[in-house]
Design a protein around this motif. Structure first.
Motif, short mmCIF file in Angstrom:
data_model
loop_
_atom_site.label_atom_id
_atom_site.label_comp_id
_atom_site.label_asym_id
_atom_site.label_seq_id
_atom_site.Cartn_x
_atom_site.Cartn_y
_atom_site.Cartn_z
N LEU A 79 0.76 -1.27 0.12
CA LEU A 79 -0.04 -0.17 0.02
C LEU A 79 0.74 1.28 -0.02
CD1 LEU A 79 -2.58 -1.35 2.72
CD2 LEU A 79 -2.79 -1.54 0.24
N SER A 80 0.34 2.37 -0.40
CA SER A 80 0.82 3.66 -0.57
C SER A 80 0.57 4.34 0.84
CB SER A 80 0.29 4.61 -1.76
OG SER A 80 -1.08 4.75 -1.43
N PRO A 81 1.34 5.38 0.95
CA PRO A 81 1.06 6.20 2.28
C PRO A 81 -0.57 6.60 2.41
CG PRO A 81 3.27 6.94 1.57
CD PRO A 81 2.65 5.89 0.31
N LEU A 82 -0.88 6.82 1.29
CA LEU A 82 -2.49 7.43 1.26
C LEU A 82 -3.57 6.34 1.56
CD1 LEU A 82 -3.15 10.09 -1.23
CD2 LEU A 82 -3.56 10.30 1.06
N GLU A 83 -2.88 5.17 0.86
CA GLU A 83 -3.85 3.86 1.13
C GLU A 83 -3.69 3.42 2.54
OE1 GLU A 83 -3.52 1.71 -3.19
OE2 GLU A 83 -2.09 1.63 -1.68
N ILE A 84 -2.81 3.64 3.01
CA ILE A 84 -2.51 3.13 4.75
C ILE A 84 -3.37 4.30 5.49
CG2 ILE A 84 -0.71 3.42 6.50
CD1 ILE A 84 1.24 2.24 4.35
N ARG A 85 -3.40 5.52 5.17
CA ARG A 85 -3.87 6.35 5.87
C ARG A 85 -5.36 6.25 5.97
NH1 ARG A 85 -2.69 11.38 8.12
NH2 ARG A 85 -1.14 10.03 9.10
N PRO B 202 -7.03 -11.66 13.91
CA PRO B 202 -8.16 -11.30 14.87
C PRO B 202 -8.17 -9.79 15.11
CG PRO B 202 -6.15 -11.84 15.92
CD PRO B 202 -6.03 -12.38 14.58
N SER B 203 -9.35 -9.25 15.91
CA SER B 203 -9.58 -7.97 16.11
C SER B 203 -8.52 -7.46 16.84
CB SER B 203 -10.97 -7.56 16.75
OG SER B 203 -11.13 -8.33 17.81
N GLN B 204 -8.01 -7.87 17.62
CA GLN B 204 -6.83 -7.32 18.51
C GLN B 204 -5.40 -6.94 17.67
OE1 GLN B 204 -8.56 -10.35 19.16
NE2 GLN B 204 -8.37 -10.85 21.38
N SER B 205 -5.54 -7.75 16.77
CA SER B 205 -4.18 -7.48 15.97
C SER B 205 -4.69 -6.25 14.78
CB SER B 205 -3.91 -8.82 14.97
OG SER B 205 -3.35 -9.67 15.87
N VAL B 206 -5.92 -6.08 14.57
CA VAL B 206 -6.50 -5.08 13.41
C VAL B 206 -6.12 -3.78 14.44
CG1 VAL B 206 -8.12 -4.16 12.43
CG2 VAL B 206 -8.08 -6.60 12.27
N ALA B 207 -6.45 -3.68 15.73
CA ALA B 207 -6.27 -2.49 16.33
C ALA B 207 -4.97 -2.01 16.38
CB ALA B 207 -6.82 -2.82 17.88
N LEU B 208 -4.13 -2.93 16.73
CA LEU B 208 -2.40 -2.56 16.61
C LEU B 208 -2.09 -2.12 15.17
CD1 LEU B 208 -1.34 -5.80 18.65
CD2 LEU B 208 -1.33 -3.37 19.30
N LEU B 209 -2.38 -2.88 14.29
CA LEU B 209 -1.98 -2.48 12.80
C LEU B 209 -2.44 -0.96 12.64
CD1 LEU B 209 -2.59 -5.66 10.66
CD2 LEU B 209 -0.64 -4.40 11.31
N VAL C 29 4.07 -7.07 10.72
CA VAL C 29 4.94 -5.96 11.38
C VAL C 29 6.25 -6.68 11.50
CG1 VAL C 29 2.85 -5.23 12.75
CG2 VAL C 29 4.42 -7.31 13.71
N VAL C 30 7.10 -5.70 12.06
CA VAL C 30 8.54 -5.93 12.39
C VAL C 30 9.09 -5.25 13.56
CG1 VAL C 30 9.41 -4.16 10.81
CG2 VAL C 30 11.03 -6.00 11.23
N LYS C 31 10.01 -5.74 14.39
CA LYS C 31 10.61 -5.09 15.37
C LYS C 31 11.75 -4.20 15.06
CE LYS C 31 10.72 -6.94 19.56
NZ LYS C 31 10.85 -7.60 20.73
N HIS D 171 4.63 -1.21 11.02
CA HIS D 171 4.04 -2.51 10.36
C HIS D 171 4.55 -2.17 8.74
CE1 HIS D 171 2.41 0.71 7.03
NE2 HIS D 171 2.23 1.55 8.21
N LEU D 172 4.23 -3.61 8.18
CA LEU D 172 4.79 -3.73 6.82
C LEU D 172 3.96 -3.74 5.80
CD1 LEU D 172 7.07 -6.77 7.90
CD2 LEU D 172 7.69 -4.61 7.46
N LEU D 173 2.82 -2.92 5.99
CA LEU D 173 1.54 -2.96 4.69
C LEU D 173 2.26 -1.93 3.67
CD1 LEU D 173 -1.53 -2.50 7.05
CD2 LEU D 173 -0.64 -4.66 5.82
N GLY D 174 3.20 -1.31 3.77
CA GLY D 174 3.71 -0.14 2.65
C GLY D 174 5.13 -0.84 2.16
#
Length: 231
Positions: free
Chosen positions: A9-15, A94-101, A147-149, A163-166
């Motif tokens: 995803l692009s920065p705008l898509e992530i936002r 799960p929903s908990q992970s979605v909240a973190l992302l 995600v990555v530490k 996160h690693l979505l972008g």
């Protein structure tokens, strides 16, 4: 059968995606969001890194591009279209992970402790170890890490997560959420790669539209409606 596009995803898509996910949990009575509500969330000056100024046209184009990943739902309610997200269904987390992302998408890299505070209105994690457990699951996900530490910053006691979505996070790690500057909003200026990606997507949408028009015209011709539907 063609495979689904790789999620990058692009920065705008992530936002846009982050705002939809956040508002679903913090203002459920207003969700799904109208375009105006989505814009307000994207251009919000608090709890955002970076602060952006997204135009209506940019938001519309971004929503269309997110539909390619099945990440966006669209419905008509009242006088305006409303938009929702489908993160849970696409990423199968799960929903908990979605909240973190969501917190990472909207606020940038954070420690587990910062994420617990940032997620408070979306999910109440019992303790930091619970946050870390879900982060570890996201980092070790068989379908691909989300995600990555990050490396520990000089003088810092805890490592942050991103996160690693972008794609991979930049080497010059962003400031921690607690240190986010109160900078003036900036207009979103995509890089050359992002411009090329957007142009490619627009071209693809135009091709799809032309094919749809051609098919519809053939149907009209078969029904005796020979007049051209478009100039």
């Amino acid at each position: 059968m063609s495979s689904a596009p790789t999620l990058l995803l692009s920065p705008l898509e992530i936002r846009v995606l982050g705002v939809l996910s956040e508002k679903q949990r913090t203002v459920p009575d207003s969700y799904p969001l109208t375009l105006n509500s989505l814009l307000s969330g994207c251009n919000q000056k608090t709890s955002r890194h970076p602060v952006m100024e997204v135009s209506e046209a940019q938001a519309q184009l971004t929503l269309e591009s997110l539909k390619r990943y099945s990440l966006i739902t669209e419905s008509s309610g009242g006088r305006a279209y409303r938009y929702g997200h489908n993160i849970d269904g696409v990423l199968r987390v799960p929903s908990q992970s979605v909240a973190l992302l969501t917190a990472l998408m909207l606020r940038g890299p954070q420690t587990a402790g910062e994420l617990r505070i940032a997620c408070d209105r979306m999910h109440n994690f019992a303790d930091i170890s619970s946050v870390e457990a879900f982060l570890d699951e996201l980092a070790e996900r068989p379908a691909g890490a989300l995600v990555v530490k990050l490396a520990r910053l000089p003088g810092a006691r805890e490592q942050r997560w991103a996160h690693l979505l972008g794609g991979p996070p930049p080497q010059d790690a962003l400031p921690a959420a607690g240190d986010m500057p109160a900078a003036a909003p900036r207009s979103f200026e995509p890089g050359l790669d992002e411009v090329a990606t957007l142009k490619s997507r627009v071209a693809r949408l135009e091709e799809d539209l032309a094919a749809t028009r051609e098919a519809l015209q053939r149907v009209c011709d078969e029904l005796g409606m020979s007049k051209a539907l478009w100039p």
